[in-house]
Design a protein around this motif. Structure first.
Motif, PDB file in Angstrom:
ATOM      1  N   ILE A  96       0.612  -1.864  -0.029  1.00 25.25           N
ATOM      2  CA  ILE A  96      -0.126   0.013  -0.580  1.00 25.25           C
ATOM      3  C   ILE A  96       1.189   1.492   0.129  1.00 25.25           C
ATOM      4  CG2 ILE A  96      -1.605   1.164   1.271  1.00 25.25           C
ATOM      5  CD1 ILE A  96      -3.074  -1.559   0.800  1.00 25.25           C
ATOM      6  N   ILE A  99       2.408   1.713  -3.433  1.00 26.27           N
ATOM      7  CA  ILE A  99       1.352   1.924  -4.755  1.00 26.27           C
ATOM      8  C   ILE A  99       1.439   3.969  -3.902  1.00 26.27           C
ATOM      9  CG2 ILE A  99      -0.503   2.336  -5.521  1.00 26.27           C
ATOM     10  CD1 ILE A  99      -0.853  -0.601  -4.589  1.00 26.27           C
ATOM     11  N   LYS A 100       1.301   4.350  -2.779  1.00 34.86           N
ATOM     12  CA  LYS A 100       1.256   5.368  -2.690  1.00 34.86           C
ATOM     13  C   LYS A 100       2.223   6.268  -3.210  1.00 34.86           C
ATOM     14  CE  LYS A 100      -0.920   6.438   1.081  1.00 34.86           C
ATOM     15  NZ  LYS A 100      -1.691   6.660   2.378  1.00 34.86           N
ATOM     16  N   TYR A 122      -0.912   0.706 -11.183  1.00 32.43           N
ATOM     17  CA  TYR A 122      -0.811   0.845  -9.925  1.00 32.43           C
ATOM     18  C   TYR A 122      -1.790   1.955  -8.798  1.00 32.43           C
ATOM     19  CZ  TYR A 122       2.770  -2.701 -10.026  1.00 32.43           C
ATOM     20  OH  TYR A 122       3.909  -3.951 -10.978  1.00 32.43           O
ATOM     21  N   LEU A 125      -5.026   1.201  -8.870  1.00 32.56           N
ATOM     22  CA  LEU A 125      -6.525   0.096  -7.229  1.00 32.56           C
ATOM     23  C   LEU A 125      -6.539   1.557  -6.292  1.00 32.56           C
ATOM     24  CD1 LEU A 125      -3.096  -2.568  -7.948  1.00 32.56           C
ATOM     25  CD2 LEU A 125      -5.509  -2.534  -8.421  1.00 32.56           C
ATOM     26  N   LEU A 126      -5.947   2.832  -5.964  1.00 29.99           N
ATOM     27  CA  LEU A 126      -6.243   3.496  -5.360  1.00 29.99           C
ATOM     28  C   LEU A 126      -8.173   3.951  -5.521  1.00 29.99           C
ATOM     29  CD1 LEU A 126      -2.955   4.549  -4.039  1.00 29.99           C
ATOM     30  CD2 LEU A 126      -4.320   2.846  -2.993  1.00 29.99           C
ATOM     31  N   PHE A 128     -11.121   4.817  -5.862  1.00 31.30           N
ATOM     32  CA  PHE A 128     -12.342   3.724  -5.967  1.00 31.30           C
ATOM     33  C   PHE A 128     -13.795   4.390  -6.169  1.00 31.30           C
ATOM     34  CE2 PHE A 128     -15.830   1.687  -3.362  1.00 31.30           C
ATOM     35  CZ  PHE A 128     -16.075   0.823  -4.128  1.00 31.30           C
ATOM     36  N   LEU A 142     -11.333  -1.518 -12.234  1.00 33.42           N
ATOM     37  CA  LEU A 142     -10.348  -2.298 -11.400  1.00 33.42           C
ATOM     38  C   LEU A 142     -10.718  -3.638 -11.300  1.00 33.42           C
ATOM     39  CD1 LEU A 142     -10.331  -1.426  -7.917  1.00 33.42           C
ATOM     40  CD2 LEU A 142     -13.005  -2.585  -7.942  1.00 33.42           C
TER      41      LEU A 142
ATOM     42  N   MET B 232       0.813  -7.103 -13.465  1.00 32.30           N
ATOM     43  CA  MET B 232       0.632  -6.377 -13.006  1.00 32.30           C
ATOM     44  C   MET B 232       0.177  -6.650 -11.510  1.00 32.30           C
ATOM     45  SD  MET B 232      -0.044  -3.412 -16.370  1.00 32.30           S
ATOM     46  CE  MET B 232      -1.023  -4.123 -16.657  1.00 32.30           C
ATOM     47  N   PRO B 236       2.749  -5.929  -6.999  1.00 33.14           N
ATOM     48  CA  PRO B 236       1.898  -4.962  -5.467  1.00 33.14           C
ATOM     49  C   PRO B 236       1.995  -5.708  -4.748  1.00 33.14           C
ATOM     50  CG  PRO B 236       0.796  -4.991  -7.471  1.00 33.14           C
ATOM     51  CD  PRO B 236       1.929  -5.634  -8.291  1.00 33.14           C
ATOM     52  N   ILE B 281      -3.626  -5.803   4.964  1.00 33.75           N
ATOM     53  CA  ILE B 281      -3.366  -5.266   3.393  1.00 33.75           C
ATOM     54  C   ILE B 281      -4.745  -5.090   2.996  1.00 33.75           C
ATOM     55  CG2 ILE B 281      -2.303  -5.918   1.314  1.00 33.75           C
ATOM     56  CD1 ILE B 281      -0.518  -4.795   3.172  1.00 33.75           C
ATOM     57  N   ARG B 284      -6.292  -1.839   4.778  1.00 31.96           N
ATOM     58  CA  ARG B 284      -6.069  -0.570   4.383  1.00 31.96           C
ATOM     59  C   ARG B 284      -6.691  -0.577   2.769  1.00 31.96           C
ATOM     60  NH1 ARG B 284      -0.290  -2.156   5.480  1.00 31.96           N
ATOM     61  NH2 ARG B 284      -0.370   0.179   5.151  1.00 31.96           N
ATOM     62  N   MET B 285      -6.116  -1.599   1.661  1.00 35.15           N
ATOM     63  CA  MET B 285      -6.539  -0.828   0.635  1.00 35.15           C
ATOM     64  C   MET B 285      -7.778  -0.544   0.432  1.00 35.15           C
ATOM     65  SD  MET B 285      -6.099  -0.721  -2.498  1.00 35.15           S
ATOM     66  CE  MET B 285      -4.354  -2.113  -3.247  1.00 35.15           C
ATOM     67  N   TRP B 286      -8.946  -0.915   1.493  1.00 34.06           N
ATOM     68  CA  TRP B 286     -10.257  -0.696   0.808  1.00 34.06           C
ATOM     69  C   TRP B 286     -10.203   0.607   1.588  1.00 34.06           C
ATOM     70  CZ3 TRP B 286     -13.567  -0.855  -2.946  1.00 34.06           C
ATOM     71  CH2 TRP B 286     -13.149  -2.623  -3.091  1.00 34.06           C
ATOM     72  N   GLU B 288      -8.160   3.106   1.721  1.00 39.73           N
ATOM     73  CA  GLU B 288      -7.350   3.700   0.877  1.00 39.73           C
ATOM     74  C   GLU B 288      -8.161   3.960  -0.295  1.00 39.73           C
ATOM     75  OE1 GLU B 288      -4.577   5.567   0.773  1.00 39.73           O
ATOM     76  OE2 GLU B 288      -3.587   5.331   2.630  1.00 39.73           O
ATOM     77  N   ARG B 289      -9.471   3.696  -0.628  1.00 41.16           N
ATOM     78  CA  ARG B 289     -10.551   3.752  -1.340  1.00 41.16           C
ATOM     79  C   ARG B 289     -11.095   4.295  -1.029  1.00 41.16           C
ATOM     80  NH1 ARG B 289     -10.576  -2.184  -3.783  1.00 41.16           N
ATOM     81  NH2 ARG B 289      -8.050  -2.311  -5.356  1.00 41.16           N
TER      82      ARG B 289
END
Lengths: 155, 294
Positions: A96, A99-100, A122, A125-126, A128, A142, B232, B236, B281, B284-286, B288-289
């Motif tokens: 995370i 990617i940021k 990438y 991905l952040l 949404f 997505l 891809m 990550p 993980i 945290r990804m969600w 961030e979204r």
């Protein structure tokens, strides 16, 4: 560009800190190594004395009561981009945070083995939006591409 | 996002780490155990602050030609309610002998009976029934819904069902908490904002020990070679299944514990750690979204 000695007090940290996961075992190992063998690698800082690489080492040096340490200054416009490029694709990196930090990387001129399209992937991905599930409008966003591909292949 | 590891109390008693708190167990598997064992288990759960999700296990029972009575299930839930974070209704899956309509009717009726008995079971919607009207009815009434009938189905059918469900639940008036029953595929968990999910995947990974991980790694590398999209995808999140993690958690257990000759406890702990990491993980990804479940 050369290695020089610098007071630890003048070394600054960026807001995001290390991109790597916390790892108490590695911290322990580094601390013991510094105690026994001393500082073997320089801290990497930018021209404004902001730490780019060596967050764990800095902590270990402070714990071992070092007041100054070897540093190597590098030229970089953004600390986050340099962190991302230097550590690139190491396993211990937090995906995370990686990617940021990738947002700061110049997509045309960087050290990563990634094409521009891959970097964009990438970064997407952040992003949404709930509308992503309205497949008629944003088909392909997505992970729909992967899911639809699998569905098509196996249906 | 919460990942519930499916575990009977036998497994849970062998979990030495308190790092991960979420587990799912089924009434079907524990109902016949001795009361004193269940009491001790219930005390242990509460003391260690585990969140236990109780599933009825009705489908597993049905496959063995055993029927579960809703009255017995209610009595059990009431007796051990303090041990459970939540419990699921006694659902009835459609089969060759039970039509979709009948499965919907019986599941709804069981939920009503449990509610009339003073319980608050989590309702179940069977994704593969493809009855969006039923889903919408549940979304109107409940904040937390189990999505069942995905595991074991044809993957294409399951994926299409999930897409249909989220097309509805993404509407602003809903956006309710959904649980993916028996489906913790990483693609799935990162593609849709599930509140929670469960599966037995951690047990199979544990049983196959490092072979499973080596297979996953080699498969990942192969995918990376074969397909740009997956390449891809893989980079990550490579650390989800990386060698560093493998060497850290899957060393021969005998190195550390001579009493644990088969490495049973070490393997349990290793896989609990891996899935806890995955949960972290994905959550945290969600975040961030912008999707944060309270």
């Amino acid at each position: 560009m050369g290695i020089e000695m610098m007071s630890l007090r003048v070394i600054k940290l960026s807001d995001t800190g290390s991109l790597k996961f916390d790892d108490p075992e590695k911290d322990f190992n580094l601390h013991k190594s510094v105690e026994k063998y001393g500082q073997l690698r320089p801290l990497i800082i930018n021209q404004d004395n902001v730490l780019v690489d060596g967050h764990r080492l800095l902590v270990a040096l402070k714990r071992a009561e070092y007041t100054e340490a070897m540093v190597l200054k590098i030229e970089t416009n953004t600390v986050e981009a340099a962190k991302c490029e230097i550590n690139g694709l190491v396993y211990e990196e937090d995906p995370i945070k990686f990617i940021k930090a990738l947002k700061e990387v110049d997509p045309e001129n960087n050290c990563l083995p990634l094409k521009r399209a891959e970097i964009n992937y990438y970064l997407e991905l952040l992003d949404f939006d709930w509308k992503v599930y309205d497949r008629k409008k944003v088909k392909g966003s997505l992970f729909e591409d992967i899911l639809l591909e699998e569905m098509g292949a196996k249906a | 996002m919460r990942i519930f590891l499916v575990a009977g109390h036998g497994y849970l008693n062998n979990v030495d780490t308190d790092l991960h708190k979420n587990y799912l167990t089924s009434y079907y598997t524990i109902r016949g155990d001795k009361p004193d064992h269940l009491e001790a288990w219930s005390e242990m759960i509460q003391k260690r602050e585990f969140s236990i999700l109780l599933d009825s296990g009705a489908f597993s029972a049905w496959k063995r030609d055993i029927s579960i009575s809703v009255d017995d299930y209610i009595e059990f839930v009431k007796k051990y309610e303090a041990a459970f974070w939540n419990y699921v209704t006694l659902d009835v899956k459609s089969t060759k002998s039970i039509s979709v309509e009948e499965s919907i009717r019986q599941t709804k009726e069981n939920t009503r009976i449990m509610e009339d008995a003073g319980l608050n079971p989590v309702p179940v919607y069977h994704g593969v029934n493809r009855r969006i009207d039923v889903l919408e009815e549940l979304l109107e009434k409940y904040d937390f819904i189990f999505i069942g009938g995905l595991a074991g189905e044809n993957r294409a059918v399951a994926l299409q069902s999930i897409a249909d469900i989220w097309e509805v639940n993404s509407k602003p008036q809903y956006r309710k908490r959904l649980h993916a029953l028996g489906y913790t595929s990483t693609f799935n968990l990162l593609s849709y904002p599930w509140y929670s999910a469960d599966s037995t995947a951690w047990l199979s990974a544990m049983q196959f020990h490092d072979l499973q991980l080596k297979y996953t790694l080699s498969k990942g590398r192969q995918l990376a070679k074969d397909n740009l999209i997956r390449k891809m995808w893989f980079y990550p999140f490579k650390s989800l299944i990386n060698e560093d993690l493998a060497s850290k958690y899957l060393l021969p257990a005998s190195m550390f514990d001579k009493e644990d000759k088969k490495g049973w406890k070490s393997r349990i702990e290793a896989m609990v750690n891996v899935y806890h990491y995955l949960e972290n993980i994905i959550t945290r990804m969600w975040e961030e979204r912008g999707v944060i479940w309270e």
